[in-house]
Design a protein around this motif. Structure first.
Motif, mmCIF file in Angstrom:
data_model
loop_
_atom_site.group_PDB
_atom_site.id
_atom_site.type_symbol
_atom_site.label_atom_id
_atom_site.label_comp_id
_atom_site.label_asym_id
_atom_site.label_seq_id
_atom_site.Cartn_x
_atom_site.Cartn_y
_atom_site.Cartn_z
ATOM 1 N N UNK A 1 17.909 52.518 63.141
ATOM 2 C CA UNK A 1 18.989 53.055 63.975
ATOM 3 C C UNK A 1 20.381 52.720 63.497
ATOM 4 N N UNK A 2 20.543 52.247 62.274
ATOM 5 C CA UNK A 2 21.872 51.882 61.795
ATOM 6 C C UNK A 2 22.736 53.116 61.574
ATOM 7 N N UNK A 3 23.978 53.109 62.049
ATOM 8 C CA UNK A 3 24.873 54.245 61.802
ATOM 9 C C UNK A 3 25.355 54.277 60.358
ATOM 10 N N UNK A 4 25.945 55.380 59.991
ATOM 11 C CA UNK A 4 26.366 55.550 58.603
ATOM 12 C C UNK A 4 27.446 54.551 58.208
ATOM 13 N N UNK A 5 28.351 54.242 59.127
ATOM 14 C CA UNK A 5 29.457 53.345 58.781
ATOM 15 C C UNK A 5 29.004 51.886 58.646
ATOM 16 N N UNK A 6 27.748 51.576 58.963
ATOM 17 C CA UNK A 6 27.256 50.196 58.824
ATOM 18 C C UNK A 6 26.959 49.827 57.379
ATOM 19 N N UNK A 7 26.893 50.821 56.508
ATOM 20 C CA UNK A 7 26.547 50.571 55.104
ATOM 21 C C UNK A 7 27.808 50.422 54.261
ATOM 22 N N UNK A 8 27.774 49.457 53.346
ATOM 23 C CA UNK A 8 28.876 49.243 52.411
ATOM 24 C C UNK A 8 28.317 49.221 50.992
ATOM 25 N N UNK A 9 29.035 49.854 50.080
ATOM 26 C CA UNK A 9 28.605 49.883 48.680
ATOM 27 C C UNK A 9 29.220 48.704 47.942
ATOM 28 N N UNK A 10 28.350 47.797 47.482
ATOM 29 C CA UNK A 10 28.797 46.591 46.798
ATOM 30 C C UNK A 10 27.950 46.359 45.559
ATOM 31 N N UNK B 1 25.767 43.942 43.094
ATOM 32 C CA UNK B 1 24.964 42.719 43.105
ATOM 33 C C UNK B 1 25.072 41.966 41.792
ATOM 34 N N UNK B 2 26.042 42.308 40.960
ATOM 35 C CA UNK B 2 26.223 41.645 39.681
ATOM 36 C C UNK B 2 26.049 42.609 38.530
ATOM 37 N N UNK B 3 26.334 42.136 37.338
ATOM 38 C CA UNK B 3 26.221 42.960 36.134
ATOM 39 C C UNK B 3 24.778 43.015 35.668
ATOM 40 N N UNK B 4 24.333 44.193 35.290
ATOM 41 C CA UNK B 4 23.004 44.390 34.739
ATOM 42 C C UNK B 4 23.072 44.906 33.321
ATOM 43 N N UNK B 5 21.920 45.292 32.780
ATOM 44 C CA UNK B 5 21.878 45.786 31.407
ATOM 45 C C UNK B 5 22.634 47.100 31.258
ATOM 46 N N UNK B 6 22.756 47.865 32.354
ATOM 47 C CA UNK B 6 23.423 49.173 32.308
ATOM 48 C C UNK B 6 24.711 49.183 33.109
ATOM 49 N N UNK B 7 25.308 48.023 33.286
ATOM 50 C CA UNK B 7 26.555 47.949 34.034
ATOM 51 C C UNK B 7 26.351 47.300 35.393
ATOM 52 N N UNK B 8 27.278 47.533 36.293
ATOM 53 C CA UNK B 8 27.198 46.933 37.617
ATOM 54 C C UNK B 8 26.025 47.506 38.408
ATOM 55 N N UNK B 9 25.341 46.629 39.148
ATOM 56 C CA UNK B 9 24.202 47.042 39.971
ATOM 57 C C UNK B 9 24.709 47.358 41.374
ATOM 58 N N UNK B 10 25.048 48.605 41.598
ATOM 59 C CA UNK B 10 25.622 49.043 42.871
ATOM 60 C C UNK B 10 24.526 49.492 43.823
ATOM 61 N N UNK B 11 24.578 48.973 45.050
ATOM 62 C CA UNK B 11 23.663 49.357 46.121
ATOM 63 C C UNK B 11 24.461 49.507 47.410
ATOM 64 N N UNK B 12 23.838 50.131 48.379
ATOM 65 C CA UNK B 12 24.390 50.168 49.737
ATOM 66 C C UNK B 12 23.786 49.017 50.527
ATOM 67 N N UNK B 13 24.642 48.288 51.257
ATOM 68 C CA UNK B 13 24.211 47.094 51.968
ATOM 69 C C UNK B 13 24.591 47.179 53.437
ATOM 70 N N UNK B 14 23.743 46.617 54.282
ATOM 71 C CA UNK B 14 24.022 46.511 55.718
ATOM 72 C C UNK B 14 23.624 45.124 56.187
ATOM 73 N N UNK B 15 24.352 44.618 57.177
ATOM 74 C CA UNK B 15 24.127 43.270 57.684
ATOM 75 C C UNK B 15 23.948 43.317 59.199
ATOM 76 N N UNK B 16 22.845 42.749 59.668
ATOM 77 C CA UNK B 16 22.525 42.732 61.097
ATOM 78 C C UNK B 16 22.454 41.282 61.550
ATOM 79 N N UNK B 17 23.212 40.954 62.581
ATOM 80 C CA UNK B 17 23.216 39.593 63.112
ATOM 81 C C UNK B 17 21.975 39.373 63.973
ATOM 82 N N UNK B 18 21.272 38.282 63.730
ATOM 83 C CA UNK B 18 20.057 37.946 64.466
ATOM 84 C C UNK B 18 20.361 36.902 65.534
#
Length: 415
Positions: free
Chosen positions: A226-235, A237-254
């Protein structure tokens, strides 16, 4: 670590063994290392691993202090993971048919859990524990034949990881985080021990794992649906063999457990692949609030242990041992880890003291090993010197051309 050896002869042989592990040998075992050291037989190297008197655990502590002293960083990450070595037969300590990520399937293998120290300047392994399946710990005769100590009992991989982490943290290793994969993220004992010692963690978990929320225990994938679209941020995760490893990330407080400190925080971190939409989940804890970017950084550092495995196996022969007994395995892996740590520290110092010129790639552990072999370990070998290599190459090409022309001439003369 010289003080860990009871006799100077043992210390000198350990030095030769270490240089052999870092040498450019096609295969590393007691036979090839002994030949590289100039010995007529491998008995001395085998004696070093099996019967010689030296403090293996003390040398392990020296390795840990060396790595943290050279690469020490207050924001460092302790990364835990296991790796397997494929073996034949059933006499090698810890061997049985079991799953290993090295083969990606169930094979006859020996599995061990390793602890890697990952800092900003570099990373290297600082501890290891051999996983003994129940088929071994319940068969004392089999353990006795492999010289397994009587006080060694069955322990799960997360329990082995907990012991190594506790040992490192009690020794004052400068680190702020712990990272590991799903095998360790699913273990409540490991999480409880880390929370007790007030060190943060980012541990991967499966999509079916339940986490504590205000609405009760919910599956990780159910909570993410149920996460909305604005909950995701593109960050990154560090440099890889083909450049930066970009993913979409979301954080949920427990929801924190009862009686938890007010400043402590628990989260569910979710990673989404940009192209496939595949999700990965992490259970996170920190004694103090931290931003999402920091948790992403720690999650990206988990892959350093894979790089350490690849470098230690490829450059220092970590998986090429041909030993069957408990003490021999402990000493071989320790010396291989030390060889890899030396290469990693030298590379880190080179990057700091002599940065690569613009447009050039910084020296890797592979290049450091090659230069160390050519200039320090064995400079007298014919092919170590570039000029000698050039002479050999020209002579080889001349002979090849001569042989080629002779074959052509012989072919023309055939009826």
């Amino acid at each position: 670590m010289a003080g860990r050896f009871a006799r100077v002869e043992t210390r000198r042989r350990a030095r030769k063994f270490l240089l052999g592990l870092m040498a450019d040998l096609p295969r590393k075992n007691c036979w090839t290392i002994a030949e590289h050291a100039g010995d007529t037989d491998p008995h001395g190297m085998q004696h070093l691993l099996n019967r010689a008197v030296w403090d293996t655990d003390g040398a392990r502590d020296d390795l840990r202090d060396y790595v943290t002293g050279q690469l020490g960083d207050s924001d460092a990450v302790l990364v835990v993971d296991e790796t397997g070595d494929l073996k034949k037969g059933s006499m090698t300590v810890g061997v049985q048919r079991q799953y290993t990520g090295t083969a990606g399937r169930i094979e006859n293998a020996q599995v061990a859990v390793y602890l890697t120290y990952a800092a900003a300047r570099g990373h290297a392994m600082i501890d290891r524990e051999l996983y003994l399946p129940r088929s071994w710990t319940t068969d004392r005769d089999r353990c006795e034949r492999a010289a397994v100590p009587d006080d060694v009992e069955f322990a799960t991989k997360p329990a082995l990881a907990t012991g190594m982490l506790t040992r490192a943290l009690r020794a004052g290793v400068p680190a702020r985080w712990v990272a590991a994969d799903e095998v360790y993220g699913a273990d409540p004992g490991l999480r409880a021990e880390l929370e007790l010692t007030q060190i943060g963690y980012v541990l991967a978990i499966g999509c079916d794992r339940r986490v504590r929320t205000g609405a009760g225990l919910l599956r990780a994938d159910q909570l993410t649906a149920g996460l909305p679209r604005h909950a995701w941020q593109r960050l990154s995760a560090g440099a890889g063999a083909k450049g930066r490893r970009l993913y979409d990330w979301a954080l949920i407080t427990l929801t924190p457990p009862a009686g938890a400190p007010e400043t402590a925080c628990w989260w569910l971190l979710v990673r989404r692949h940009r192209d496939t939409g595949e999700l990965a989940f992490y259970r996170c804890y920190s004694p103090h609030p931290v931003p999402l970017r920091e948790l992403v950084r720690v999650a990206g550092r988990r892959w350093t242990v894979e790089e350490s495995f690849q470098a230690a196996k490829g450059l220092a022969g970590l998986d090429e041992h041909q030993v069957r007994r408990w003490t021999s395995w402990q000493r071989w892996t320790l010396l291989a880890m030390l060889a890899h740590a030396l290469l990693a520290v030298i590379a880190a110092n080179e990057h700091t003291d002599r940065p690569a010129a613009a447009g050039l790639i910084a020296l890797t552990c592979n290049e450091i090993r090659r230069l160390l072999t050519a200039l320090v370990i064995d400079p007298a070998r014919v092919l170590a010197c570039p000029h000698a290599w050039s002479r050999w190459r020209r002579r080889h090409q001349y002979r090849a051309r001569t042989s080629h022309y002779r074959r052509q001439e012989a072919a023309l003369q055939r009826p």
